[in-house]
Design an enzyme around this catalytic site. Structure first.
Site, PDB file in Angstrom:
ATOM      1  N   CYS A   1       0.897  -1.187   0.016  1.00  0.00           N
ATOM      2  CA  CYS A   1      -0.044  -0.054  -0.028  1.00  0.00           C
ATOM      3  C   CYS A   1       0.848   1.182  -0.081  1.00  0.00           C
ATOM      4  O   CYS A   1       1.720   1.400  -0.835  1.00  0.00           O
ATOM      5  CB  CYS A   1      -0.853  -0.029   1.235  1.00  0.00           C
ATOM      6  SG  CYS A   1      -0.117  -0.275   2.707  1.00  0.00           S
ATOM      7  N   ARG A   2       0.645   2.131   1.061  1.00  0.00           N
ATOM      8  CA  ARG A   2       1.108   3.490   0.817  1.00  0.00           C
ATOM      9  C   ARG A   2       2.738   3.503   1.634  1.00  0.00           C
ATOM     10  O   ARG A   2       3.289   4.487   1.064  1.00  0.00           O
ATOM     11  CB  ARG A   2       0.417   4.545   1.332  1.00  0.00           C
ATOM     12  CG  ARG A   2      -0.739   4.920   0.796  1.00  0.00           C
ATOM     13  CD  ARG A   2      -1.813   5.564   1.426  1.00  0.00           C
ATOM     14  NE  ARG A   2      -2.953   5.686   0.683  1.00  0.00           N
ATOM     15  CZ  ARG A   2      -4.268   6.220   1.380  1.00  0.00           C
ATOM     16  NH1 ARG A   2      -4.192   6.130   2.527  1.00  0.00           N
ATOM     17  NH2 ARG A   2      -5.340   6.362   0.486  1.00  0.00           N
TER      18      ARG A   2
END
Lengths: 219, 219
Positions: free
Chosen positions: A176-177
């Site tokens: 993800c981030r």
DNA sequence: ACGTTATTCCATAGAATTTATGAATTGTGT
DNA sequence: ACACAATTCATAAATTCTATGGAATAACGT
């Protein structure tokens, strides 16, 4: 000789950058911006801020030149001013994690129980061997702005309904981030609860890109 | 699900580091500490602060765990908590220099006219060839705490009286605390005014050490 | 031209913080 | 007990931060 005023002025400039990094909400905004350009209201919604407050924070970042703006039609897109800013933000997190005892507990409270990790290098090897499914669980817009080459996009919010799209019998690596983003943690727990072999990439998209690893853009 | 309070708490921790970097005086202190451990009153004198104010700043840095303390007899020595802190501080300067237009003028006002520079790599080559004199113009205590291998120490304040100590007919490369330190700039101008061939190392001792280049400790 | 929409600006406001000074205090070593 | 370094404290002014809701601005679509 050394003009004390000139010296103060120079350090004042350096401190502008420090001041921009001095608010948790602004760091959250940097985290979001590291995924790609975004509009104000998009950022506001994602960061849990009112539009005005968000705009104000963004302008603090802009005055410190950590972000740039680009007008696209009726809305303003903010982006990080450069990879050096991404690295600086990563440096702040790294120093905090390395030296602040409170980060450990805070991580656990937010991210939940540890899930098994895999490093960038190992993932790249496994991807080249072709025996792994790379899963991007960020919102679709962030995937479009740039993702790991070969990754499939299933935002976390849709994951439980779209499990069938994942090829069976291959291990899944979710990302993800970044290292402190919940999305991949939750995704891995959800996948494992459904009996799938899943691990989490130790960090996220920005770190992958900064390492010079292969990135793809678009839907 | 994602507890918004837990997320806020995590970013609050990250922001502690940012807040520590948000004051020009604290950045000056980091600059000094990057040269080696120092006592409070030493730092206060060097940074142009009262002892109380300096102590307060140091404690902000300490609460963010950017510095560590060590008691030696009746005085407290502060040091940077690690190389990652040195790198973070360098990152702040780098981002500021890259993106803030005001840094250029402020540099010129403080450091004066540009003097010719030489890179770390070139200096290392020249030093190995033996046809260069490396000159450390920082205060003697900082030289003792760590200096470029083979460098001679002549603090800037004594340079004009001790010119004779420098071998004639070799080029001199002066260095000091870092890219934004006046000492080497002034030294090079002084040496050139006396007809010596002199250049300035583009950055200072901390950057040299972080690159893994040879460092010596002691008088 | 007019309405729509996104963003910035403004006024506000309370809270909290920052910074520095000089005096008092703590704590260590001689 | 005395000397010294560092921290704490009491102040104090100034500043700053943060968020809110509404008004102003600017660009687009019709």
């Amino acid at each position: 000789m050394a003009d004390p005023h000139a010296k103060a002025e120079l350090y004042e400039q350096f401190a502008r950058v420090g001041k921009a990094l001095a608010s948790p909400k602004r760091l959250e905004l940097l985290d979001l911006l590291a995924q790609g350009g975004r509009s104000v209201e998009d950022l506001a919604a994602e960061a849990g801020l009112g539009v005005s407050a968000c705009s104000a924070h963004l302008q603090v970042l802009h005055r410190a030149r950590l972000v740039t703006t680009r007008k696209q039609g009726t809305r303003v897109f903010y982006s990080l001013a450069g990879d050096d800013v991404t690295r600086l933000y990563a440096g702040v997190r790294q120093v905090a994690a390395a030296h602040l005892a409170e980060v450990g507990p805070a991580c656990h409270a937010y991210l939940g129980d540890d899930v098994e990790q895999i490093t960038r290098d190992e993932l790249l090897r496994r991807a080249r061997a072709g025996d792994v499914t790379i899963l991007d669980v960020r919102p679709a817009a962030e995937y479009s702005a740039g993702h790991i080459s070969g990754a499939v996009s299933i935002p976390l919010s849709q994951l439980s309904q779209r499990l069938a799209e994942l090829p069976p019998d291959t291990e899944i690596v979710a990302y993800c981030r970044g290292p402190y983003c919940v999305l991949a943690h939750d995704a891995v727990r959800l996948l494992r609860a459904h009996g799938r072999a899943a691990r989490r990439l130790a960090d996220g998209m920005p770190e992958w890109r900064l390492s010079g690893f292969p990135v793809a853009v678009g839907a």
